[in-house]
Design a protein around this motif. Structure first.
Motif, mmCIF file in Angstrom:
data_model
loop_
_atom_site.group_PDB
_atom_site.id
_atom_site.type_symbol
_atom_site.label_atom_id
_atom_site.label_comp_id
_atom_site.label_asym_id
_atom_site.label_seq_id
_atom_site.Cartn_x
_atom_site.Cartn_y
_atom_site.Cartn_z
ATOM 1 N N LEU A 61 -28.180 -27.640 54.836
ATOM 2 C CA LEU A 61 -29.426 -28.303 55.213
ATOM 3 C C LEU A 61 -30.291 -28.596 53.986
ATOM 4 O O LEU A 61 -30.882 -29.677 53.875
ATOM 5 N N ALA A 62 -30.344 -27.648 53.057
ATOM 6 C CA ALA A 62 -31.134 -27.857 51.837
ATOM 7 C C ALA A 62 -30.588 -29.045 51.042
ATOM 8 O O ALA A 62 -31.361 -29.881 50.552
ATOM 9 N N GLN A 63 -29.273 -29.137 50.918
ATOM 10 C CA GLN A 63 -28.688 -30.265 50.183
ATOM 11 C C GLN A 63 -28.868 -31.584 50.937
ATOM 12 O O GLN A 63 -29.065 -32.640 50.321
ATOM 13 N N ALA A 64 -28.815 -31.537 52.249
ATOM 14 C CA ALA A 64 -29.040 -32.755 53.037
ATOM 15 C C ALA A 64 -30.485 -33.236 52.861
ATOM 16 O O ALA A 64 -30.726 -34.429 52.674
ATOM 17 N N PHE A 65 -31.430 -32.310 52.899
ATOM 18 C CA PHE A 65 -32.828 -32.710 52.712
ATOM 19 C C PHE A 65 -33.085 -33.177 51.279
ATOM 20 O O PHE A 65 -33.898 -34.085 51.058
ATOM 21 N N ALA A 66 -32.389 -32.607 50.312
ATOM 22 C CA ALA A 66 -32.510 -33.094 48.929
ATOM 23 C C ALA A 66 -31.996 -34.530 48.839
ATOM 24 O O ALA A 66 -32.578 -35.375 48.150
ATOM 25 N N ARG A 67 -30.939 -34.822 49.556
ATOM 26 C CA ARG A 67 -30.399 -36.191 49.600
ATOM 27 C C ARG A 67 -31.418 -37.141 50.222
ATOM 28 O O ARG A 67 -31.635 -38.248 49.731
ATOM 29 N N LEU A 68 -32.058 -36.720 51.307
ATOM 30 C CA LEU A 68 -33.099 -37.526 51.937
ATOM 31 C C LEU A 68 -34.241 -37.788 50.954
ATOM 32 O O LEU A 68 -34.683 -38.933 50.798
ATOM 33 N N ALA A 69 -34.713 -36.740 50.289
ATOM 34 C CA ALA A 69 -35.817 -36.888 49.344
ATOM 35 C C ALA A 69 -35.440 -37.824 48.202
ATOM 36 O O ALA A 69 -36.260 -38.661 47.784
ATOM 37 N N ASP A 70 -34.220 -37.724 47.708
ATOM 38 C CA ASP A 70 -33.769 -38.620 46.634
ATOM 39 C C ASP A 70 -33.775 -40.073 47.100
ATOM 40 O O ASP A 70 -34.272 -40.959 46.403
ATOM 41 N N THR A 71 -33.236 -40.311 48.283
ATOM 42 C CA THR A 71 -33.167 -41.673 48.822
ATOM 43 C C THR A 71 -34.556 -42.252 49.023
ATOM 44 O O THR A 71 -34.839 -43.388 48.630
ATOM 45 N N MET A 72 -35.443 -41.458 49.617
ATOM 46 C CA MET A 72 -36.799 -41.931 49.872
ATOM 47 C C MET A 72 -37.546 -42.166 48.555
ATOM 48 O O MET A 72 -38.268 -43.147 48.415
ATOM 49 N N ASP A 95 -47.038 -52.054 51.782
ATOM 50 C CA ASP A 95 -45.663 -52.161 52.296
ATOM 51 C C ASP A 95 -45.065 -50.781 52.591
ATOM 52 O O ASP A 95 -44.360 -50.611 53.597
ATOM 53 N N LEU A 96 -45.333 -49.812 51.720
ATOM 54 C CA LEU A 96 -44.819 -48.462 51.955
ATOM 55 C C LEU A 96 -45.412 -47.880 53.241
ATOM 56 O O LEU A 96 -44.709 -47.207 54.004
ATOM 57 N N ILE A 97 -46.670 -48.145 53.482
ATOM 58 C CA ILE A 97 -47.335 -47.595 54.667
ATOM 59 C C ILE A 97 -46.906 -48.323 55.937
ATOM 60 O O ILE A 97 -46.607 -47.698 56.957
ATOM 61 N N CYS A 98 -46.863 -49.627 55.868
ATOM 62 C CA CYS A 98 -46.603 -50.419 57.074
ATOM 63 C C CYS A 98 -45.126 -50.538 57.404
ATOM 64 O O CYS A 98 -44.772 -50.894 58.526
ATOM 65 N N GLY A 99 -44.285 -50.235 56.423
ATOM 66 C CA GLY A 99 -42.846 -50.277 56.681
ATOM 67 C C GLY A 99 -42.385 -51.678 57.015
ATOM 68 O O GLY A 99 -43.067 -52.643 56.724
ATOM 69 N N PRO A 100 -41.237 -51.799 57.622
ATOM 70 C CA PRO A 100 -40.420 -50.711 58.153
ATOM 71 C C PRO A 100 -39.398 -50.174 57.163
ATOM 72 O O PRO A 100 -38.730 -49.190 57.455
ATOM 73 N N ALA A 101 -39.256 -50.806 56.003
ATOM 74 C CA ALA A 101 -38.173 -50.415 55.094
ATOM 75 C C ALA A 101 -38.339 -48.994 54.570
ATOM 76 O O ALA A 101 -37.358 -48.274 54.428
#
Length: 191
Positions: A61-72, A95-101
């Motif tokens: 889970l820690a590595q998965a969340f690190a992957r999420l943080a890297d992508t974001m 754009d970051l706030i309104c998204g959707p990307a």
């Protein structure tokens, strides 16, 4: 002898598939209902593969969340790097706030899960802090630190509210708020 079975991975993308599957399972079931079995099934790998690559579910889970943080973080930085002027930098924040990307519904679910899990897991707390600092360094491409800190809170918070409000933010209101922060937040005393 080189090229033995032990030296050449049989499935070189397996670890990445497992991490992606973990994020899918977390998004669908939440951290509290995520299991090795659900992840292995989603990744279409033998259950034993998870213990080969990870030291238990917390590590996975820690590595998965690190992957999420890297992508974001990469998307956050790329959005801000495209700005060539102060006005474009403000528009990038909008754009970051309104998204959707930047913050899709799935991303927001994962962010909520990560924040909650970080409250109980030191490795994920470290990942979350590092993400915060990376976001502020990206904002520092265009804004002073105190403005970047205020904008980062806005970029994190507004999409959270949007998730529960279930209505898209008023882009004009977001733009006016970003502009007010950029032009109206005084420097902290002593800076």
């Amino acid at each position: 002898m080189t090229g033995t079975r032990r030296e050449v991975p049989n499935d070189p993308g397996r670890k990445d598939r497992i991490l992606d599957a973990a994020l899918d399972v977390i998004a669908e079931w939440g951290v509290h209902r995520t299991t090795h079995r659900k992840i292995a099934e989603r990744a279409r790998v033998p259950l034993g593969s998870l213990t080969y690559y990870f030291d238990g579910l917390d590590d996975l889970l820690a590595q998965a969340f690190a992957r999420l943080a890297d992508t974001m973080s990469e998307l956050y930085r790329a959005t801000l790097q495209k700005a060539a002027s102060a006005q474009e930098a403000e528009a990038a924040v909008v754009d970051l706030i309104c998204g959707p990307a930047y913050a899709t519904a799935r991303d927001m679910t994962l962010i909520f899960e990560m924040y909650a899990y970080a409250n109980h897991n030191p490795a994920v707390a470290t990942t979350t802090r590092a993400w915060l600092h990376r976001s502020r360094r990206s904002l520092a491409l265009h804004f002073p630190p105190h403005v970047g800190q205020a904008l980062d809170v806005l970029v994190e918070g507004w999409p959270m509210h949007r998730t529960f409000d279930r209505t898209p933010p008023d882009r004009a209101l977001v733009a006016a708020t970003v502009h007010a922060i950029v032009t109206g937040v005084p420097s902290p005393s002593g800076s």
